[in-house]
Design an enzyme around this catalytic site. Structure first.
Site, short mmCIF file in Angstrom:
data_model
loop_
_atom_site.label_atom_id
_atom_site.label_comp_id
_atom_site.label_asym_id
_atom_site.label_seq_id
_atom_site.Cartn_x
_atom_site.Cartn_y
_atom_site.Cartn_z
N GLY A 68 -30.89 26.43 31.18
CA GLY A 68 -31.43 25.73 30.02
C GLY A 68 -30.99 26.28 28.69
O GLY A 68 -31.37 25.77 27.63
N LYS A 81 -25.12 11.13 28.00
CA LYS A 81 -26.19 10.18 27.69
C LYS A 81 -27.49 10.71 28.28
O LYS A 81 -27.52 11.20 29.42
CB LYS A 81 -25.87 8.81 28.29
N LEU A 100 -31.04 10.55 29.93
CA LEU A 100 -31.93 9.71 30.74
C LEU A 100 -33.37 10.18 30.49
O LEU A 100 -33.68 11.36 30.67
CB LEU A 100 -31.60 9.85 32.23
N ARG A 103 -22.71 29.65 42.04
CA ARG A 103 -23.35 30.96 42.19
C ARG A 103 -24.65 30.80 42.96
O ARG A 103 -25.06 29.68 43.26
CB ARG A 103 -23.64 31.54 40.81
N VAL A 125 -31.56 31.08 40.84
CA VAL A 125 -32.85 31.75 40.73
C VAL A 125 -33.79 31.31 41.85
O VAL A 125 -34.50 32.11 42.46
CB VAL A 125 -33.50 31.46 39.35
#
Length: 439
Positions: free
Chosen positions: A164, A200, A202, A291, A294
């Site tokens: 994020g 775009k 969503l 990879r 988490v």
């Protein structure tokens, strides 16, 4: 492979060290000056300081990490997640220095890191993709021009990103300059890379990911799917496996295209195909994480596989001992991420236990949490026969957890698990951000 250097810190470094020891492999911990008293340093067979607290001078310093491997005579490096785990230059440097990189080849990391080529690969495998994402840029002018072409609202992302970081939803042209600069600065700090891209946006999808594993012989399996819809500011908060929103038809289609795409690029190791689910039957490729994730423990609990051990065995040339037709998953797993809301000393600590509860952490009583790194300090993972039982077990586990001396999100997680929309699975990736009463 005899000695593995772990190019990471915190709970994932501890997780990897334990897996190495279970296979009889020696371990080397690297650490910054801020981490000299960290658990991963104490658990490893050897430890070496690679620089000051700032990530770009230590954990993101390719030269320092490679030098540490050479000095300690480590013949393999496990990058964990974050930091250099998806850095093409780092993987290539390992290859040049004849150090085993526990992950895919540098060329594959580059392919999946270049969003336009990644999208083309997915499209060739029959996977629909969201509009946009085929152009990278580093300057505001180019980014804004592309956003206008795609059409607002857009999702701005860091090309080297994950977790994020460097991500923003931008609703119109007026917001773009400020949000672009904030996201790019965040990306530069987290990944030492300021390349951006956008798609775009969503408005109401779910976030579904497929865990795949490939060996050096060309075999690939889909270990199962995870629902990572519960996010706050684009950071995952709770993850579940399996994804109960998926129809069996859509699940098998997602497995099939993920396996096909992984085989096309010659993927080796553990990786994750990430999708946006727009409704029970329609999904769109977002990105591939090359990879360990988490949230890998929930896939381990439902599959019965040790994914980190598989990474280590595959890197040594072992082939997968089963195929997709023989693979099954069972039960329901749930993971909550425990975050520190401030740096400081852990003055007392009690972690939950009992049947069906797993804790992944590097915390100990007396540990001083530094302010320089990601806020996640522990993961509580539970496993039960049904989602309802897993939620109850997680509530009890959170209630038993005591972390004193710092502020955490434990109360927030408990409130979240009691929300009726969450209990009934009536959520999307924006649901939590709209729950201002939980802020």
């Amino acid at each position: 492979m005899k000695k593995v250097l772990i190019a990471n810190r915190g709970e994932i470094a501890v997780r990897i060290i334990r897996a190495c020891h279970n296979l009889g492999l020696e371990t080397v911990a690297i650490y910054s000056t801020a981490d000299k008293n960290s658990m991963h340093v104490q658990l490893a067979d050897e430890a070496i300081c690679i620089g000051p607290a700032e990530p770009n001078k230590s954990y993101l310093n390719i030269h320092a990490v490679i030098a540490a491997a050479e000095v300690t005579k480590a013949d393999a490096i496990h990058p964990g997640y974050g930091f250099l785990s998806e850095n093409e230059e780092f993987a290539r440097k390992c290859e040049e220095e004849k150090i085993i990189f526990i992950g895919p080849k540098a060329s594959v990391i580059a392919l999946m890191g270049e969003k336009a080529r990644a999208r083309e690969t997915m499209q060739a495998a029959g996977v629909p993709v969201v509009l946009g994402g085929d152009t990278e840029f580093t300057d505001l002018t180019s980014g804004l021009a592309y956003a206008k072409k795609v059409g607002f609202p857009v999702m701005l992302k860091a090309s080297a990103g994950g977790g994020g970081k460097g991500m923003r939803v931008i609703n119109d042209e007026k917001e773009f300059p400020t949000e672009f600069n904030l996201a790019q600065n965040e990306a530069q700090h987290a990944f030492n890379d300021n390349h951006m891209y956008l798609e775009k946006y969503l408005p109401n999808p779910r976030h579904i990911e497929i865990q795949i594993v490939g060996d050096q012989q060309g075999n690939v399996i889909a270990v199962g799917e995870r629902d990572c819809t519960i996010q706050q500011h684009h950071q995952k908060v709770i993850e579940e496996a399996p994804a109960i929103s998926l129809s069996e038809k859509t699940r098998q289609k997602m497995f099939a295209v993920s396996i096909k795409a992984a085989k096309q690029i010659g993927y080796v190791g553990a990786g994750t195909m990430e999708f946006l689910l727009d409704d029970p039957e329609h999904f769109y490729f977002m990105e591939m994480n090359t990879r360990i994730q988490v949230e890998h423990p929930i896939s381990e609990l439902t599959s019965g596989l040790d994914l980190v051990e598989l990474q280590l065995l595959i890197a040594q040339g072992h082939s997968l001992s089963f195929d997709q037709s023989a693979f099954t998953t069972n039960g329901f797993a749930l993971e909550c991420r425990i975050n520190a809301l401030n740096a400081g000393k852990v003055t007392s600590l009690h972690l939950p236990g009992g049947y069906g509860i797993r804790i992944d952490t590097a915390l100990y009583q007396g540990y001083v949490i530094p302010p320089n790194y990601d806020s996640m300090i522990a993961k509580i993972i539970v496993f039960a026969s049904t989602r309802k039982k897993a939620i109850t077990l997680m509530k009890n586990a959170l209630d038993e957890t005591v972390i004193s001396g710092i502020n955490t999100n434990l109360d927030f997680l408990t409130q979240l698990l009691n929300e009726q929309d969450y209990i009934e699975n009536n959520t999307d990736i924006n649901w939590l951000d709209k729950l201002t009463k939980l802020e």
